[in-house]
Design a protein around this motif. Structure first.
Motif: not given
Length: 695
Positions: A587-592, A598-599, A606-609, A616-624
């Motif tokens: 999750f944090f790697l995706g945010r970084i 580096e989309n 984030l898909r791996k997370s 997990h709501l924060p993961t889904l929102l970050a991915l979207a």
């Protein structure tokens, strides 16, 4: 013809007289039996059992063994060394020996260290100086996490080994284990006292001996009517089955029953001692109230959700003021919280801290006491338990060493206030070595005053000599491990302010211990002291690799905006961690990656997370969000729709869903999603403006 006269019948006794005669004969029989048993010297030692608590199995604390010279001794059973110090004593007891048994929980044990720094060891050193006419044995029978009902069971066992004195420090662990109570708990004090008296008689002891000869342990706890609750043979802490104190909830009825049980077990211990003709002395438990916040705080159940929000905001504002050392502001905010909920533990504690720094010490002590009493996870003796101990010892005329009063007076003399904190305690309840020494001196004073020991108190020169000897025998590595273990427990329970000094103590003794440095660094991180935390993490990784520290350090660097440095640590964490922690790393790697532009890598991470920890709501929102940034609107809509479906009360999910529909030109669907968001958070200006544009 004359009739034969009928013989007059025997006079009949009334029912009342029959009952009186039967009771009198029965009473006379048992009196004669009791006198006879006394005449032949029969005594069933320590048969006063707790009718409320039984044990599913019994492993004796002491077992037969031999010392280095082959002499018979009783030694702590190997299976008990997790909870007890390794102790031994001669069997039979030599005639010139005075055997003192110290009972209780982890304070008696000497936690977080061991017997070496405990008040038991100090008594072991002080008693021969005070009374050299006897050889003194002091047995440390303190059990880690042992509450009064288990302390009584240990006392019951050790009564068989000819003790000359019991010293009992108990009361800190009463709420530690989950217990339920049979109907007997609600019996009157008279009935409970009567049962205790009956169980202390020799006749009861004889009956118990016969019963135990014909029945094994399991038959004593069958379903034939035993009202006692069965507990595991060893301590089964509630905290062992949770990730922290959150398993506890406010339960006043349960608190009442635990307090009643404590009273019963104090009385039970007194009866055990008197049955064995052994003096008993109690010690008033005391704890750290000034530098240890409540373990769990929650609002009262009768507060509305709106008032709960106000309460939370007031407590948070008070904490911010305390951190900024703005004492009057902290007091004002905490009192606002207490107006909403006068039993809120955090509000009581913060008010106490503010009052203490404002110099209003009597009010501070009252608030700090209320914080301990109202703690949802009560791991310290409450004022009610202390009151019960005082009342029981007065009623039974048993000596009480008032540790609380003496330590408060010491604090008053040394620091000008009676509030007890980290100057005397290493954590919430465990005294530091110097306080163990003080306690041993106060116990010895009480023993002399009550004619239980003859002699005079040792001189200061003798005390200093003993102190030097004890200090010289301390293993610094073992001490460091003890500090680290204590820091781990405090860190695990979320008490970062309390864990930090103990982790630093461990580092001081053991500079290359990576786990101690990690705990110190993470405590600093959690307390918002980020610069110091970075320094501590750097010092840690300069000494070696420590997998548990990799992700927290990466998160800290991310929070500081140091994305390139964070990326290296979080990528490492995604390899060395497992389960939920690995999902968090991705999750944090995706945010970084997203922050670095580096989309593609962000979407992959984030898909791996989400794969490792689905929905997990924060993961889904970050991915979207990343998919939107990449103009992959349909994929973004699929992800955020899942988030909204799984979390129907999420404002962010419905707000993002509306924005994606707008990007796709689906205005009616966008308006529908935004209306739901508006219901969740009424009056949000951005939602209102967007809806107006859509209309």
């Amino acid at each position: 013809m004359l009739k034969t006269a009928e013989k007059p019948g025997r006079p009949t006794l009334s029912l009342r007289k029959k009952l009186a005669f039967t009771c009198g004969v029965t009473l006379a029989f048992f009196c004669i039996l009791e006198i006879g048993l006394a005449a032949i010297g029969f005594r069933e030692p320590a048969t006063v059992r707790d009718p409320l608590v039984g044990f599913s199995g019994h492993v004796p604390l002491m077992i037969p063994s031999q010392d280095d010279q082959g002499r018979p001794v009783m030694r702590t059973a190997p299976g008990k060394l997790t909870w007890f110090n390794d102790q031994h004593f001669f069997l039979p007891k030599p005639p010139d020996v005075k055997r003192v048994v110290c009972l209780g929980g982890s304070t008696t044990y000497g936690r977080p260290f061991d017997d070496h720094i405990s008040f038991s060891n100090w008594l072991r050193q002080l008693l021969p100086v005070t009374d050299s006419d006897h050889r003194w044995e002091v047995i440390n029978a303190g059990g880690i996490s042992y509450a009064s009902y288990r302390v009584a069971a240990v006392m019951e066992e050790l009564a068989e080994y000819q003790p000359d004195l019991y010293i009992v420090y108990t009361g800190q662990n009463e709420f530690l284990e989950q217990r339920t109570y049979a109907g007997l708990m609600n019996a009157s004090q008279w009935s409970r006292d009567s049962r205790a008296w009956i169980q202390s008689t020799r006749t009861w002891g004889l009956a118990s001996s016969i019963a135990r000869a014909f029945h094994d342990e399991s038959s004593q706890h069958d379903a034939s009517g035993d009202a006692s609750e069965e507990l595991p043979a060893e301590v089964d802490e509630r905290l062992n089955h949770t990730i922290g104190p959150q398993d506890y909830e406010r339960d006043d009825a349960w608190h009442d029953k635990v307090c009643q049980d404590y009273q019963w077990n104090l009385q039970r211990m007194i009866e055990i001692a008197r049955a064995a003709d052994v003096p008993i002395v109690f010690v008033m438990p005391t704890s750290n109230e000034l530098d240890c916040s409540p373990f769990k705080s929650e609002p009262s159940n009768d507060l509305s959700s709106g008032l709960q929000v106000q309460l939370k905001e007031a407590v948070a504002l008070s904490q911010q003021s305390v951190d900024a050392r703005q004492w009057q502001e902290a007091l004002d905010s905490s009192r606002l919280a207490l107006e909403l909920d006068d039993r809120n533990p955090d509000a009581c504690f913060l008010a106490g801290i503010a009052l203490h720094h404002l110099g209003r010490q009597d009010e501070a002590l009252a608030s700090l006491t209320a914080a301990v009493d109202n703690d949802i996870c009560p791991l310290r003796a409450t004022s009610r338990l202390r009151g019960i101990l005082r009342e029981v010892t007065q009623r039974y005329q048993v000596p009480l060493v008032d540790f609380e009063r003496r330590l408060r007076q010491t604090s008053q003399d040394q620091w000008g206030h009676p509030c007890l904190g980290s100057r005397y305690f290493l954590d919430h309840v465990h005294p530091d070595p110097a306080t163990h020494r003080r306690l041993a001196g106060w116990i010895l004073e009480s023993l002399i005053e009550n004619s239980l020991v003859r002699g005079e108190l040792p001189s200061q020169e003798d005390i200093d000599s003993i102190d030097e000897r004890i200090q010289a025998e301390i293993d610094t590595t073992a001490r460091a491990v003890s500090y680290r273990n204590l820091a781990k427990v405090l860190h695990w329970s979320g008490k970062f302010r309390e864990a930090l000094p103990r982790a630093r103590d461990a580092v001081a003794d053991m500079p290359d211990d990576l786990e101690s440095r990690y705990i110190a660094a993470n405590c600093l991180q959690e307390l918002g002291q980020w610069d110091e935390a970075v320094q501590e993490y750097d010092a840690l990784f300069a000494r070696g690799d420590f997998d548990r520290a990799v992700l927290p350090f990466g998160e800290l660097l991310y929070q500081r905006g140091e994305m390139v440095a964070a990326k290296a640590y979080v990528m490492q964490a995604s390899v060395v961690t497992q389960g939920v922690t690995r999902a968090r790393a991705f999750f944090f790697l995706g945010r970084i990656h997203q922050n670095l532009g580096e989309n593609e890598f962000a979407i992959e991470s984030l898909r791996k997370s989400d794969e490792l920890y689905p929905n997990h709501l924060p993961t889904l929102l970050a991915l979207a969000g990343v998919l939107m940034d990449s103009s992959q609107f349909k994929d973004a809509l699929a992800v955020v729709s899942t988030a909204a479906e799984q979390n129907p009360d999420s404002f962010e999910a419905h707000w993002m869903q509306g924005r994606i529909h707008i990007a796709l030109g689906e205005t009616s669907k966008a308006a529908a999603a935004l209306r739901i968001a508006d219901q969740i958070r009424p009056g949000d200006p951005e939602i209102q403006q967007t809806l107006e544009l859509l209309n």
